[in-house]
Design an enzyme around this catalytic site. Structure first.
Site, PDB file in Angstrom:
ATOM      1  N   HIS A   1       1.243  -7.639 -12.935  1.00  0.00           N
ATOM      2  CA  HIS A   1       1.392  -7.428 -11.491  1.00  0.00           C
ATOM      3  C   HIS A   1       1.855  -8.634 -10.722  1.00  0.00           C
ATOM      4  O   HIS A   1       1.890  -8.595  -9.497  1.00  0.00           O
ATOM      5  CB  HIS A   1       0.052  -6.989 -10.884  1.00  0.00           C
ATOM      6  CG  HIS A   1      -0.253  -5.546 -11.092  1.00  0.00           C
ATOM      7  ND1 HIS A   1       0.175  -4.560 -10.237  1.00  0.00           N
ATOM      8  CD2 HIS A   1      -0.927  -4.924 -12.077  1.00  0.00           C
ATOM      9  CE1 HIS A   1      -0.238  -3.385 -10.677  1.00  0.00           C
ATOM     10  NE2 HIS A   1      -0.912  -3.578 -11.794  1.00  0.00           N
TER      11      HIS A   1
ATOM     12  N   LYS B   1      -0.458  -6.098   5.493  1.00  0.00           N
ATOM     13  CA  LYS B   1      -0.628  -6.400   4.077  1.00  0.00           C
ATOM     14  C   LYS B   1      -1.579  -7.583   3.997  1.00  0.00           C
ATOM     15  O   LYS B   1      -1.896  -8.186   5.033  1.00  0.00           O
ATOM     16  CB  LYS B   1       0.715  -6.746   3.418  1.00  0.00           C
ATOM     17  CG  LYS B   1       1.555  -7.760   4.235  1.00  0.00           C
ATOM     18  CD  LYS B   1       2.924  -8.045   3.611  1.00  0.00           C
ATOM     19  CE  LYS B   1       3.934  -6.963   3.814  1.00  0.00           C
ATOM     20  NZ  LYS B   1       4.334  -6.305   2.586  1.00  0.00           N
ATOM     21  N   ARG B   2      -2.054  -7.947   2.793  1.00  0.00           N
ATOM     22  CA  ARG B   2      -2.876  -9.147   2.689  1.00  0.00           C
ATOM     23  C   ARG B   2      -2.139 -10.342   3.297  1.00  0.00           C
ATOM     24  O   ARG B   2      -0.902 -10.421   3.235  1.00  0.00           O
ATOM     25  CB  ARG B   2      -3.216  -9.436   1.213  1.00  0.00           C
ATOM     26  CG  ARG B   2      -4.238  -8.483   0.620  1.00  0.00           C
ATOM     27  CD  ARG B   2      -5.574  -8.547   1.347  1.00  0.00           C
ATOM     28  NE  ARG B   2      -6.257  -9.776   1.085  1.00  0.00           N
ATOM     29  CZ  ARG B   2      -7.398  -9.895   0.416  1.00  0.00           C
ATOM     30  NH1 ARG B   2      -8.019  -8.823  -0.043  1.00  0.00           N
ATOM     31  NH2 ARG B   2      -7.959 -11.072   0.216  1.00  0.00           N
TER      32      ARG B   2
ATOM     33  N   LYS C   1       3.933 -13.999   1.326  1.00  0.00           N
ATOM     34  CA  LYS C   1       4.367 -12.828   2.087  1.00  0.00           C
ATOM     35  C   LYS C   1       4.975 -13.222   3.440  1.00  0.00           C
ATOM     36  O   LYS C   1       5.600 -12.418   4.109  1.00  0.00           O
ATOM     37  CB  LYS C   1       3.194 -11.867   2.292  1.00  0.00           C
ATOM     38  CG  LYS C   1       2.717 -11.182   0.993  1.00  0.00           C
ATOM     39  CD  LYS C   1       1.517 -10.289   1.249  1.00  0.00           C
ATOM     40  CE  LYS C   1       0.933  -9.642   0.009  1.00  0.00           C
ATOM     41  NZ  LYS C   1       1.616  -8.397  -0.388  1.00  0.00           N
TER      42      LYS C   1
ATOM     43  N   THR D   1       3.989  -1.874  -2.231  1.00  0.00           N
ATOM     44  CA  THR D   1       3.906  -0.419  -2.110  1.00  0.00           C
ATOM     45  C   THR D   1       3.864  -0.045  -0.629  1.00  0.00           C
ATOM     46  O   THR D   1       4.245   1.069  -0.268  1.00  0.00           O
ATOM     47  CB  THR D   1       2.654   0.145  -2.802  1.00  0.00           C
ATOM     48  OG1 THR D   1       1.514  -0.611  -2.377  1.00  0.00           O
ATOM     49  CG2 THR D   1       2.799   0.076  -4.311  1.00  0.00           C
TER      50      THR D   1
ATOM     51  N   LYS E   1       5.500   3.239   1.693  1.00  0.00           N
ATOM     52  CA  LYS E   1       4.802   4.076   2.679  1.00  0.00           C
ATOM     53  C   LYS E   1       5.549   4.081   4.006  1.00  0.00           C
ATOM     54  O   LYS E   1       5.698   5.115   4.649  1.00  0.00           O
ATOM     55  CB  LYS E   1       3.366   3.561   2.894  1.00  0.00           C
ATOM     56  CG  LYS E   1       2.503   3.562   1.650  1.00  0.00           C
ATOM     57  CD  LYS E   1       1.167   2.830   1.931  1.00  0.00           C
ATOM     58  CE  LYS E   1       0.568   2.256   0.672  1.00  0.00           C
ATOM     59  NZ  LYS E   1      -0.505   1.264   0.963  1.00  0.00           N
TER      60      LYS E   1
HETATM   61  C1  LIG Z   1      -0.502  -0.094   0.573  1.00  0.00           C
HETATM   62  C2  LIG Z   1      -1.600  -1.013   0.910  1.00  0.00           C
HETATM   63  C3  LIG Z   1      -1.507  -2.365   0.561  1.00  0.00           C
HETATM   64  C4  LIG Z   1      -0.300  -2.951  -0.117  1.00  0.00           C
HETATM   65  O1  LIG Z   1       0.622  -3.384   0.844  1.00  0.00           O
HETATM   66  P1  LIG Z   1       1.854  -4.326   0.465  1.00  0.00           P
HETATM   67  O2  LIG Z   1       2.670  -4.323   1.726  1.00  0.00           O
HETATM   68  O3  LIG Z   1       2.580  -3.662  -0.667  1.00  0.00           O
HETATM   69  O4  LIG Z   1       1.321  -5.653   0.117  1.00  0.00           O
HETATM   70  C5  LIG Z   1      -2.565  -3.199   0.888  1.00  0.00           C
HETATM   71  N1  LIG Z   1      -3.662  -2.734   1.509  1.00  0.00           N
HETATM   72  C6  LIG Z   1      -3.772  -1.438   1.877  1.00  0.00           C
HETATM   73  C7  LIG Z   1      -5.005  -0.994   2.583  1.00  0.00           C
HETATM   74  C8  LIG Z   1      -2.758  -0.541   1.578  1.00  0.00           C
HETATM   75  O5  LIG Z   1      -2.905   0.738   1.922  1.00  0.00           O
END
Ligand SMILES: *Cc1c(COP(=O)(O)O)cnc(C)c1O
Length: 821
Positions: free
Chosen positions: A364, A555-556, A561, A663, A667
């Site tokens: 990952h 995101k985190r 990032k 991911t 979305k």
């Molecule tokens: C989808 C999701 C992530 C991943 O987000 P990235 O933009 O791909 O880092 C992290 N936390 C939550 C709660 C999510 O639903």
């Protein structure tokens, strides 16, 4: 079985739902409607819905047992499931009926659903991926079980105080969890610590025995994972640590009862809390114990099932395909060897064949600090027998390497399972590679970079093991449940088969040029934005304009990032508006959300920077009608379900070569946001699918990042040669956003100016120019809406159903095994 009764609970009528709800209110919660709390009402509803699933769940397990179906076992230290109630009602196909039944009782379904405390048993993308995957496995009717840890405290609850992140414990089990069933009868015993002994068995064979320092019990808690509109309900089995039955007998016999009980508490600490670090690793003993604990519980459980079915343990690989979600469960390779060799007396060579054919490994990350390795001393203290087994695996493996690559000593030390370059470590990714039959990255680019870089030596050994499986997300939770307005519009246009077969979302494409459809699409986005605006006001006190562009980065929080790159853009806009108050900019609302690891000071400082810039910008009368900056606290699955559907612009701006897949990017696209992003992770494939016109591309490519680093990168040149960037950095550094405190943001700004490991200054101008292009496009509402529809219509590849089909064909060699009703 009384068929009428079975039907009554599993396929209830509206009257049946109401009766079951009131029964649970009385018999489960012991309340009446008149005095019930909202939580009582939620619990009664959750139990009502659970009843609808239990027969399918039971039938599924019976069917797998009878058919001896090959099962996928998805091992993951994290499952970020999100709230269950809505998703289960959706997958049952009962949404309209349940909403109507609850309304007839004078209650509101969404109101009750909002009572649920989401099980936050994961940090971010990796844990959420596991949740999407088990949804898809069930929806595709593939026999599968998810194995993980039932943390008593999930990811911390984030609040923002004075602009800083504050962590609060997540007591998600406080009011009970109606979605789990404890199965104490399947508890297993786990050994930890101690030493090993050799002995000769009755047949005269040399054997090893592990004499542990302590044992703990693993107790499984099962939750049903219902597929969408199918008769399959798989299982998520999470393990809780408890004291073993006869805990600490010597102490007990000495009469120290309370002393013995305090040891019980120590055992239970094992599954007390989720480690809140994302993309980094702290090498803590308890974390290794957690990993070994859940993996050993799960493997012992699988062997129990295998033996129960009357199948020999030498055919374990025919019964189970185990997927390792990152290296957190990689100790499973050594543990399966121990169980087969030490406990089931299988000879090493045969055990190794079985093990290798059982496991597959998903990598990952490309970040070196996230590659797990355990100090050898610590590892030996916790798992003495496994260290011996790893030495044996390593000796045999390195022999193979020696024969393949004669005289290449440096290759041996690069490939070894033990890092001996300084203090010695066990390398978990190496154990996973050697012990698996398949190795995959999570996006095309990531899988290529793995072969070239992080796992290059393993690729040279076994090119045939390597494959790519691009990540995906479930369209059930991330569209059908979270964006009901878009769902009904799309279903009116093309029918609702897309929820099951997401490749059919492409049938939406012609509607991009349908003026009536586009107007509806736009109205829906606006309604979603109004709803989010309400949440933002409620949770932050900041009022935002739903007619402004919602520019979102959730995101985190992590330097790679590059949330701070987005901040540089905001400050640049602010600076421009202050210099020229009549400047015509598109009104924007910048929305941020995400948690920082509690010990990651720079990430926490980035949160403080966002909130501080927001304080100035939001309260400056000269700009506040055109720019707003909001940090929404406690980003989670629940929050995400409101945010993704309300976004106009999706920020995916990591430095190329750092984000394995992402991911969140998927979305957003499915929900009609346009992306501004780099050529990183799955962004590359999103751009390819939706078309370059629908994607705002900027920044270096991964190749260019490598080349620049090789040439030598000097950030100060960029600072000197770019007047606006110069002004932006100076403004932050001066203390302008920190009430004159010039020290506060110095650690961030000085790093950017001196080392800038994530090359913000290189990509700055390209990013800001690209944002200008975003502005120009957004001004033409019709054009923007067209591109928004195309994003959604062309996101068919990014369903986790497609990912799971790829794994099923290429890695697991399993197919569907539908359960008859
Ligand atoms: C989808 C999701 C992530 C991943 O987000 P990235 O933009 O791909 O880092 C992290 N936390 C939550 C709660 C999510 O639903």
């Amino acid at each position: 079985m009384n068929a009428a009764l079975g039907r009554d609970r599993s396929l209830p009528t509206r009257e049946g739902l109401k009766r079951a709800f009131l029964d649970h209110l009385l018999y489960t919660q012991n309340k009446s409607l008149a005095i019930a709390s909202r939580n009582d009402l939620y619990q009664a509803l959750a139990h009502t819905i659970r009843d609808c699933m239990l027969r399918t769940w039971f039938d599924t397990a019976s069917s797998y047992k009878a058919k001896h179906s090959r099962m996928v076992a998805y091992l993951s230290a994290e499952f970020l499931m999100g709230p269950y109630l809505g998703n289960n009602v959706l997958n049952l196909g009962l949404m309209d009926e349940v909403k109507a039944a609850i309304a007839e009782l004078g209650l509101d379904f969404d109101d009750l659903a909002n009572q649920e405390e989401e099980p936050g048993l994961g940090n971010g993308g990796l844990g959420r991926l596991a949740a999407c995957f088990i949804d898809s496995l069930a929806s595709l009717e593939i026999p599968a079980i998810g194995y993980g840890i039932r943390y008593e405290y999930g990811i911390f609850y984030q609040t923002i105080i004075d602009g800083w992140q504050v962590e609060n414990t997540d007591k998600w089990l406080r009011y009970g969890n109606p979605w789990e069933i404890q199965h104490a009868e399947w508890s297993v015993e786990i050994k930890l610590g101690g030493r090993t002994e050799t002995y000769t068995d009755d047949a005269g064979k040399f054997r090893v025995r592990w004499v542990p320092e302590k044992t703990v019990a693993g107790v499984p808690f099962d939750s049903p994972i219902l597929g969408y509109r199918v008769n399959t309900a798989n299982t998520l089995r999470l393990w809780r640590a408890e004291a073993t039955e006869a805990f600490d007998f010597p102490t007990f016999n000495r009469g120290d009862y309370l002393g013995a009980v305090s040891k019980k508490v120590t055992s239970e600490n094992l599954t007390k809390v989720l480690y809140p670090n994302d993309e980094s690793d702290q090498g803590k003993e308890l974390r290794l114990e957690q990993q070994y604990f859940f993996v050993s519980c799960s493997l012992q459980d699988m062997l129990r099932i295998q033996i129960n079915r009357g199948q020999p343990v030498t055919e374990f690989h025919l019964a189970f395909a185990i997927q390792l979600n990152d290296t957190h469960p990689a100790i499973g390779v050594a543990e399966l060897m121990r169980l087969l060799v030490d406990e089931h007396q299988i000879v090493w060579e045969q055990a190794w064949d079985v093990t290798r054919q059982t496991f597959a490994y998903t990598n990952h990350t490309l970040l070196p600090e996230a590659l797990e390795r355990w100090p050898l001393k610590l590892f030996e203290r916790v798992l003495p027998r496994h260290l011996e087994i790893i030495y044996e695996i390593n000796a045999r493996f390195l022999n193979e390497v020696r024969i393949r690559f004669l005289g290449d000593e440096s290759r041996l030390s690069r490939l070894s399972l033990i890092d001996e370059s300084g203090e010695r470590y066990v390398r978990m990714a190496h154990l996973a590679c050697v012990g698996s039959s398949a190795i995959n990255g999570v996006a095309e680019l990531h899988s290529e970079l793995l072969k070239r870089d992080v796992l290059a030596d393993f690729y040279a050994m076994w090119p045939e093991k390597f494959t790519n499986v691009t990540n995906g997300v479930t369209p059930r939770r991330w569209i059908a449940l979270s964006n009901p307005r878009q769902t009904s519009l799309v279903s009116r246009a093309i029918g609702n088969d897309w929820i099951k077969d997401f490749s059919r979302i492409k049938e939406l494409e012609p509607f991009a040029d349908d003026a009536g459809f586009a107007a509806d699409w736009q109205a829906i986005k606006r309604d979603n934005k109004i709803e989010l605006a309400g949440q933002l006001l409620q949770r932050t006190g900041i009022r935002v304009d739903p007619d402004s562009m919602f520019d979102v980065q959730v995101k985190r929080i992590h330097e790679y990032k590059r949330q701070h790159l987005a901040v540089l853009h905001i400050v640049a806009l602010y600076h421009r508006l202050k210099s020229d108050p009549n400047l015509d900019v598109v009104p924007r609302t910048f929305i941020f959300g995400g948690k920082a690891a509690p010990g990651y000071h720079r990430a926490k400082l980035i949160i403080k920077l966002i909130t501080s810039v927001g304080d100035v910008v939001n309260n400056d009368p000269a700009v506040r009608d055109r720019l707003k900056v909001v940090f929404l606290p406690n980003f989670s699955v629940t929050r995400g379900q409101r945010i993704y559907p309300a976004a106009d612009l999706s920020e995916q701006i990591s430095l190329a070569g750092k984000e394995a897949s992402g991911t969140g990017n998927m979305k957003f696209a499915m929900n009609g946001a346009l992306t501004i992003g780099t050529m990183d992770g799955a962004n590359v494939e999103i751009r390819e699918e939706v078309g370059a016109d629908q994607f705002f591309l900027f920044g270096l490519t991964a190749e260019e990042v490598y080349a620049l680093r090789a040439r030598g990168y000097s950030p100060s040149d960029y600072y000197r040669n770019n007047a606006e960037l110069h002004a932006v950095l100076d403004l932050i550094r001066s203390g302008f956003f920190s009430r004159g405190d010039a020290n506060l943001f110095a650690p961030l700004i000085d790093e950017l100016m001196h080392t800038d490991p994530y090359m913000l200054l290189v990509d700055y101008q390209s990013y800001v120019d690209c944002q200008g292009e975003v502005d120009r496009t957004y001004r033409d509402t019709q054009d923007w809406t067209r591109r928004s529809i195309l994003n959604a219509a062309r996101s068919g590849k990014f369903s986790s159903d497609r990912s799971i089909r790829d794994y099923a064909e290429r890695v697991w060699k399993v197919g569907p095994a539908p359960v008859s009703s």
